[in-house]
Enzyme design. Sequence first.
Site, PDB file in Angstrom:
ATOM      1  N   ARG A  35      -9.759 -26.602   6.102  1.00 49.37           N
ATOM      2  CA  ARG A  35      -8.296 -26.527   6.067  1.00 49.37           C
ATOM      3  C   ARG A  35      -7.726 -26.697   7.483  1.00 49.37           C
ATOM      4  O   ARG A  35      -6.781 -27.451   7.727  1.00 49.37           O
ATOM      5  CB  ARG A  35      -7.904 -25.173   5.463  1.00 49.37           C
ATOM      6  CG  ARG A  35      -6.450 -24.911   5.361  1.00 49.37           C
ATOM      7  CD  ARG A  35      -6.166 -23.793   4.375  1.00 49.37           C
ATOM      8  NE  ARG A  35      -6.226 -24.295   3.011  1.00 49.37           N
ATOM      9  CZ  ARG A  35      -5.345 -24.003   2.047  1.00 49.37           C
ATOM     10  NH1 ARG A  35      -4.333 -23.217   2.292  1.00 49.37           N
ATOM     11  NH2 ARG A  35      -5.463 -24.508   0.841  1.00 49.37           N
ATOM     12  N   THR A  86      -3.124 -12.062  -2.309  1.00 52.20           N
ATOM     13  CA  THR A  86      -3.286 -10.738  -2.936  1.00 52.20           C
ATOM     14  C   THR A  86      -3.388 -10.946  -4.452  1.00 52.20           C
ATOM     15  O   THR A  86      -2.494 -10.560  -5.198  1.00 52.20           O
ATOM     16  CB  THR A  86      -2.090  -9.811  -2.595  1.00 52.20           C
ATOM     17  OG1 THR A  86      -0.861 -10.522  -2.854  1.00 52.20           O
ATOM     18  CG2 THR A  86      -2.107  -9.384  -1.152  1.00 52.20           C
ATOM     19  N   THR A 122       2.546 -10.201  -0.428  1.00 52.04           N
ATOM     20  CA  THR A 122       3.129  -9.249  -1.380  1.00 52.04           C
ATOM     21  C   THR A 122       2.105  -8.154  -1.642  1.00 52.04           C
ATOM     22  O   THR A 122       1.021  -8.433  -2.173  1.00 52.04           O
ATOM     23  CB  THR A 122       3.471  -9.982  -2.691  1.00 52.04           C
ATOM     24  OG1 THR A 122       4.375 -11.043  -2.377  1.00 52.04           O
ATOM     25  CG2 THR A 122       4.095  -9.048  -3.701  1.00 52.04           C
ATOM     26  N   LEU A 253      17.716 -18.264 -16.379  1.00 51.77           N
ATOM     27  CA  LEU A 253      17.954 -18.061 -17.816  1.00 51.77           C
ATOM     28  C   LEU A 253      17.592 -19.347 -18.559  1.00 51.77           C
ATOM     29  O   LEU A 253      18.202 -19.669 -19.573  1.00 51.77           O
ATOM     30  CB  LEU A 253      19.419 -17.697 -18.061  1.00 51.77           C
ATOM     31  CG  LEU A 253      19.834 -16.270 -17.721  1.00 51.77           C
ATOM     32  CD1 LEU A 253      21.319 -16.057 -17.989  1.00 51.77           C
ATOM     33  CD2 LEU A 253      19.002 -15.250 -18.513  1.00 51.77           C
ATOM     34  N   GLY A 260       4.982 -19.069 -15.042  1.00 52.66           N
ATOM     35  CA  GLY A 260       3.636 -19.125 -14.481  1.00 52.66           C
ATOM     36  C   GLY A 260       3.753 -19.031 -12.973  1.00 52.66           C
ATOM     37  O   GLY A 260       4.749 -18.555 -12.442  1.00 52.66           O
ATOM     38  N   CYS A 263       3.013 -16.020  -8.361  1.00 53.05           N
ATOM     39  CA  CYS A 263       3.675 -14.735  -8.081  1.00 53.05           C
ATOM     40  C   CYS A 263       4.026 -13.923  -9.318  1.00 53.05           C
ATOM     41  O   CYS A 263       3.542 -12.811  -9.477  1.00 53.05           O
ATOM     42  CB  CYS A 263       4.915 -14.980  -7.230  1.00 53.05           C
ATOM     43  SG  CYS A 263       4.489 -15.511  -5.570  1.00 53.05           S
ATOM     44  N   LYS A 266       1.051 -12.333 -11.482  1.00 49.11           N
ATOM     45  CA  LYS A 266       0.245 -11.289 -10.815  1.00 49.11           C
ATOM     46  C   LYS A 266       1.113 -10.124 -10.348  1.00 49.11           C
ATOM     47  O   LYS A 266       0.674  -8.977 -10.371  1.00 49.11           O
ATOM     48  CB  LYS A 266      -0.568 -11.888  -9.664  1.00 49.11           C
ATOM     49  CG  LYS A 266       0.166 -12.037  -8.358  1.00 49.11           C
ATOM     50  CD  LYS A 266      -0.768 -12.393  -7.224  1.00 49.11           C
ATOM     51  CE  LYS A 266      -0.004 -12.768  -5.967  1.00 49.11           C
ATOM     52  NZ  LYS A 266       0.825 -11.704  -5.379  1.00 49.11           N
ATOM     53  N   ARG A 331      -1.816 -22.289 -10.270  1.00 52.18           N
ATOM     54  CA  ARG A 331      -2.124 -20.883 -10.546  1.00 52.18           C
ATOM     55  C   ARG A 331      -1.266 -20.360 -11.708  1.00 52.18           C
ATOM     56  O   ARG A 331      -0.052 -20.445 -11.678  1.00 52.18           O
ATOM     57  CB  ARG A 331      -1.924 -20.029  -9.288  1.00 52.18           C
ATOM     58  CG  ARG A 331      -3.056 -20.230  -8.281  1.00 52.18           C
ATOM     59  CD  ARG A 331      -2.839 -19.426  -7.005  1.00 52.18           C
ATOM     60  NE  ARG A 331      -1.881 -20.046  -6.117  1.00 52.18           N
ATOM     61  CZ  ARG A 331      -1.584 -19.581  -4.901  1.00 52.18           C
ATOM     62  NH1 ARG A 331      -2.158 -18.489  -4.445  1.00 52.18           N
ATOM     63  NH2 ARG A 331      -0.709 -20.211  -4.145  1.00 52.18           N
TER      64      ARG A 331
END
Length: 434
Positions: A35, A86, A122, A253, A260, A263, A266, A331
């Site tokens: 990376r 996290t 987070t 809304l 999905g 964030c 999880k 994810r």
Amino acid sequence: MNVVMIGAGYVGLVSGACFAEFGASVVCVDKQEERITALRQGKIPIYEPGLEDLVRKNADAGRLSFTTDVAGSVAKADLAFIAVGTPTRRGDGHADLKYVYAAAQEIAENLQGYTVIVDKSTVPVGTAREVARVISKTNPDADFDVASNPEFLREGSAISDFLRPDRVVLGVESERAEARLRELYRPLNLIEAPLLVTGLESAELIKYAANAFLATKISFINEMSQLCEKTGADVNAVAKGMGMDKRIGNKFLHAGPGYGGSCFPKDTLALNRMAQEYGVGSRIVEAVVEVNASQKARMVSKIREALGGSEADKRIAVLGLTFKPETDDMRDAPALAILPALIDRGATICAHDPEGMDEARPLLPEAMEYADTIEEALKDADAVVLMTEWNQYRGLNLRDVRDTMRGDVFVDLRNVYERGLMEAAGLQYTSVGR
Ligand code: NAD
Ligand code: UDX
């Protein structure tokens, strides 16, 4: 101001590049060597609009660099940010903090002079204090403060979210730490971005509460979408009518296949876990998680019904795989729950996604087929499922779509199209809550 950013992922890379844009001297550290090698060559490991140019500009100006060497970069830093993952801990839904504490340990071993260690990841309430404990234990002489500076950027619009935030939250315990963070964010004064200074616990909880509340809006409208389908109401009209009330607001809304991403899924689980651990529970957020799972399952039934009751031996073209447009992030994408269920029941799926196919391949069943173009995906399909509302899929020539397909079923999981246009093109249209 010297900043070190531990973790050069979606958040670390964007935050690092934006702090450099503010004028700070930033070193992004990542333990993935490939990376860092790529970043040094100007190659960005993720797809995020505008990021490549911002990184190049600041790297060329000498304000942004990349390394795997924590030691040298931490020693010089005024502020050391922790922006590592996290993820959900296997088995119990808790946020897995092993990367955070490993980063804290590495920072501790290399501190020189007064440094503010800032959690940007987070993290559950209490983590900043635990980070402080790890640092004091590893390096009893260290001169430092911890702070919490949660990040609210969205993938796909990360740079503008970072440079023009609704607010910046600073959880601090000392004036020295607050002064350093205020200095770092000073360029935002120009656009009068509000800076909210709180204690550590409040800053940590603000992030979870905000994400859970946004997820609640989505699950709420998704639940309404089911009632709309039964009653003949149109969820777009319902959302519009609700959103015109300023107390409710019109954002988040939009009914769809369920939320999905890296964030909401999880962070709602972690909030529930945290509430359980403190013995108070979080019944609303538990319901939000449940509704989201059932919305994804409901999408499988919707596709099956549109296909006449069985997906066996049907060829389905899927447009969009990522959890939202303008990212390559897979994810917790709804596609990961919906597509395997269709394949299990005998469907053949050919998918197209503008940026997410490389990320998707290892996560989806081997039987999946992938197409380089929309047309190739549509060829001989019995049905089209619009999964993610990339701009490329918003203006399809519907007559061409109908001519390229074998069948005539169009399932629009993002409510991008209107029934009239679809029917005029000879397509049988199914959407969500309409
Ligand atoms: P990511 O997986 O994209 O990036 C994390 C990076 O940290 C990886 O490149 C990994 O190699 C690196 N890393 C891990 N341990 C390290 C160590 N000890 N030293 C150096 N590098 C290390 O994760 P992300 O999506 O950027 O998320 C990071 C945090 O930010 C999470 O807590 C997440 O919840 C939060 N967050 C994410 C978003 C988002 O949109 N992705 C938005 C707001 C907040
Ligand atoms: C989210 C938060 O918005 C951001 O503040 C936080 O920092 C990280 O998590 P992100 O996951 O990048 O950002 O995307 P977001 O735009 O919030 O969408 C999340 C999911 O909700 C996507 O799957 C999206 O399709 C879905 N969504 C969003 C809906 O289904 N309906 C909506 O009205 C809005």
